[in-house]
Design a protein around this motif. Sequence first.
Motif, PDB file in Angstrom:
ATOM      1  N   SER A 160       0.862  -1.181   0.000  1.00  0.00           N
ATOM      2  CA  SER A 160       0.000   0.000   0.000  1.00  0.00           C
ATOM      3  C   SER A 160       0.893   1.224   0.000  1.00  0.00           C
ATOM      4  N   VAL A 161       0.291   2.380  -0.148  1.00  0.00           N
ATOM      5  CA  VAL A 161       1.079   3.617  -0.183  1.00  0.00           C
ATOM      6  C   VAL A 161       0.733   4.509   1.007  1.00  0.00           C
ATOM      7  N   ILE A 162       0.360   3.883   2.113  1.00  0.00           N
ATOM      8  CA  ILE A 162       0.007   4.663   3.297  1.00  0.00           C
ATOM      9  C   ILE A 162       1.230   5.393   3.835  1.00  0.00           C
ATOM     10  N   HIS A 163       2.368   4.692   3.884  1.00  0.00           N
ATOM     11  CA  HIS A 163       3.579   5.292   4.422  1.00  0.00           C
ATOM     12  C   HIS A 163       4.532   5.743   3.329  1.00  0.00           C
ATOM     13  N   GLY A 164       4.588   5.035   2.247  1.00  0.00           N
ATOM     14  CA  GLY A 164       5.507   5.327   1.164  1.00  0.00           C
ATOM     15  C   GLY A 164       5.376   4.271   0.090  1.00  0.00           C
ATOM     16  N   ASP A 165       6.105   4.445  -0.989  1.00  0.00           N
ATOM     17  CA  ASP A 165       5.995   3.511  -2.103  1.00  0.00           C
ATOM     18  C   ASP A 165       6.829   2.248  -1.900  1.00  0.00           C
ATOM     19  N   PHE A 166       7.982   2.400  -1.229  1.00  0.00           N
ATOM     20  CA  PHE A 166       8.896   1.269  -1.069  1.00  0.00           C
ATOM     21  C   PHE A 166       9.400   1.198   0.363  1.00  0.00           C
ATOM     22  N   GLU A 167       9.532  -0.034   0.856  1.00  0.00           N
ATOM     23  CA  GLU A 167      10.109  -0.235   2.179  1.00  0.00           C
ATOM     24  C   GLU A 167      11.568  -0.626   2.023  1.00  0.00           C
ATOM     25  N   VAL A 168      12.459   0.075   2.716  1.00  0.00           N
ATOM     26  CA  VAL A 168      13.878  -0.221   2.668  1.00  0.00           C
ATOM     27  C   VAL A 168      14.314  -0.741   4.039  1.00  0.00           C
ATOM     28  N   THR A 169      15.075  -1.814   4.038  1.00  0.00           N
ATOM     29  CA  THR A 169      15.617  -2.370   5.274  1.00  0.00           C
ATOM     30  C   THR A 169      17.132  -2.234   5.235  1.00  0.00           C
ATOM     31  N   VAL A 170      17.675  -1.642   6.284  1.00  0.00           N
ATOM     32  CA  VAL A 170      19.115  -1.430   6.355  1.00  0.00           C
ATOM     33  C   VAL A 170      19.664  -2.184   7.566  1.00  0.00           C
ATOM     34  N   GLN A 171      20.967  -2.400   7.560  1.00  0.00           N
ATOM     35  CA  GLN A 171      21.581  -3.106   8.666  1.00  0.00           C
ATOM     36  C   GLN A 171      22.916  -2.479   9.032  1.00  0.00           C
ATOM     37  N   THR A 172      23.321  -2.693  10.259  1.00  0.00           N
ATOM     38  CA  THR A 172      24.593  -2.193  10.754  1.00  0.00           C
ATOM     39  C   THR A 172      25.202  -3.246  11.679  1.00  0.00           C
ATOM     40  N   ALA A 173      26.497  -3.125  11.939  1.00  0.00           N
ATOM     41  CA  ALA A 173      27.175  -4.110  12.790  1.00  0.00           C
ATOM     42  C   ALA A 173      26.841  -3.915  14.259  1.00  0.00           C
ATOM     43  N   THR A 174      26.379  -2.710  14.618  1.00  0.00           N
ATOM     44  CA  THR A 174      26.065  -2.408  16.010  1.00  0.00           C
ATOM     45  C   THR A 174      24.592  -2.680  16.292  1.00  0.00           C
ATOM     46  N   ALA A 175      24.304  -3.318  17.400  1.00  0.00           N
ATOM     47  CA  ALA A 175      22.921  -3.641  17.750  1.00  0.00           C
ATOM     48  C   ALA A 175      22.100  -2.369  17.967  1.00  0.00           C
ATOM     49  N   ILE A 176      20.865  -2.408  17.505  1.00  0.00           N
ATOM     50  CA  ILE A 176      19.934  -1.284  17.641  1.00  0.00           C
ATOM     51  C   ILE A 176      18.844  -1.691  18.613  1.00  0.00           C
ATOM     52  N   GLU A 177      18.549  -0.853  19.588  1.00  0.00           N
ATOM     53  CA  GLU A 177      17.514  -1.160  20.563  1.00  0.00           C
ATOM     54  C   GLU A 177      16.141  -1.161  19.908  1.00  0.00           C
ATOM     55  N   ALA A 178      15.237  -1.993  20.390  1.00  0.00           N
ATOM     56  CA  ALA A 178      13.879  -2.074  19.854  1.00  0.00           C
ATOM     57  C   ALA A 178      13.169  -0.726  19.980  1.00  0.00           C
ATOM     58  N   GLY A 179      12.525  -0.320  18.890  1.00  0.00           N
ATOM     59  CA  GLY A 179      11.789   0.932  18.892  1.00  0.00           C
ATOM     60  C   GLY A 179      12.624   2.155  18.592  1.00  0.00           C
ATOM     61  N   SER A 180      13.932   1.997  18.430  1.00  0.00           N
ATOM     62  CA  SER A 180      14.810   3.140  18.160  1.00  0.00           C
ATOM     63  C   SER A 180      14.551   3.694  16.760  1.00  0.00           C
ATOM     64  N   ALA A 181      14.502   5.005  16.646  1.00  0.00           N
ATOM     65  CA  ALA A 181      14.358   5.671  15.351  1.00  0.00           C
ATOM     66  C   ALA A 181      15.676   6.363  15.019  1.00  0.00           C
ATOM     67  N   LEU A 182      16.192   6.085  13.835  1.00  0.00           N
ATOM     68  CA  LEU A 182      17.483   6.630  13.419  1.00  0.00           C
ATOM     69  C   LEU A 182      17.368   7.268  12.043  1.00  0.00           C
ATOM     70  N   ASN A 183      18.272   8.204  11.771  1.00  0.00           N
ATOM     71  CA  ASN A 183      18.345   8.808  10.447  1.00  0.00           C
ATOM     72  C   ASN A 183      19.226   7.959   9.546  1.00  0.00           C
ATOM     73  N   ALA A 184      18.675   7.552   8.432  1.00  0.00           N
ATOM     74  CA  ALA A 184      19.434   6.797   7.430  1.00  0.00           C
ATOM     75  C   ALA A 184      19.728   7.733   6.262  1.00  0.00           C
ATOM     76  N   THR A 185      21.011   7.972   6.009  1.00  0.00           N
ATOM     77  CA  THR A 185      21.418   8.899   4.960  1.00  0.00           C
ATOM     78  C   THR A 185      22.038   8.140   3.798  1.00  0.00           C
ATOM     79  N   PHE A 186      21.530   8.397   2.611  1.00  0.00           N
ATOM     80  CA  PHE A 186      22.011   7.756   1.396  1.00  0.00           C
ATOM     81  C   PHE A 186      22.716   8.821   0.551  1.00  0.00           C
ATOM     82  N   ARG A 187      23.954   8.567   0.185  1.00  0.00           N
ATOM     83  CA  ARG A 187      24.734   9.522  -0.603  1.00  0.00           C
ATOM     84  C   ARG A 187      25.118   8.889  -1.935  1.00  0.00           C
TER      85      ARG A 187
END
Length: 232
Positions: free
Chosen positions: A120-147
């Motif tokens: 659906s397009v309720i939130h956006g057209d595409f869902e992107v999943t990113v990963q990092t080597a450092t554990a992220i706490e549940a519910g954490s919101a982070l800025n993902a920057t694409f260059r």
Amino acid sequence: MKLFLIALFIPLAAILSSCTESSASPSHAAEPAPENGAQFKEGKGISLTTLMMESIGLKTAEVSEEKIAPSFTVTVQSMQRGTEASGWLNEAQAARVLPGMEMELGTEKGSVLRIEKAPSVIHGDFEVTVQTATAIEAGSALNATFRFPAGDPVTAIPKAALLTTAEGTFVYAKNDEFYLRTPVKVGAASGEHVEITDGLYTGDEIVTAPVMSLWLAELQVLRGGKACTCGH
């Protein structure tokens, strides 16, 4: 002159409040107004006296070509503690993103795990999943920057030259002795410059500062002393 300067530099709260106080229709006839330092002529734009240009620190520059290294930032969130987080991209953003590409996740380096078209397009057209080597706490919101790397030179102007109102995005282009508020379409942004995809040509002269003061000067003339930032 004193009255105009007071109206031009009144606090933002006072400017906004004036929007609800005036119902005057703009007059598009040329205004002589030598005393307040500005006049407006339909199809030409606004002109300022030398004294007024000096008092507001008016600066202009030619439109040039720049190499733009585009980037964008979206918010991603982790649903559970781990190394993955997901967010939403629009179609234009998703067209640039590929699985495996490197990106920045907050202050950490990360990479794109997958990108999927949303059901659906309720939130956006595409869902992107990113990963990092450092554990992220549940519910954490982070800025993902694409260059992305810079491409060929494109028509570009300083970001400070843009005027964004309820009516659209504009620049003030030099038009003989006048400055004409001109609609533009913007593309990729990088650093202090933004790509112009329509509305200007390389070599055009535009106002780079202070654009807001020039707009208030235009409204001051058109609205008979009632300047506001509503854009209507």
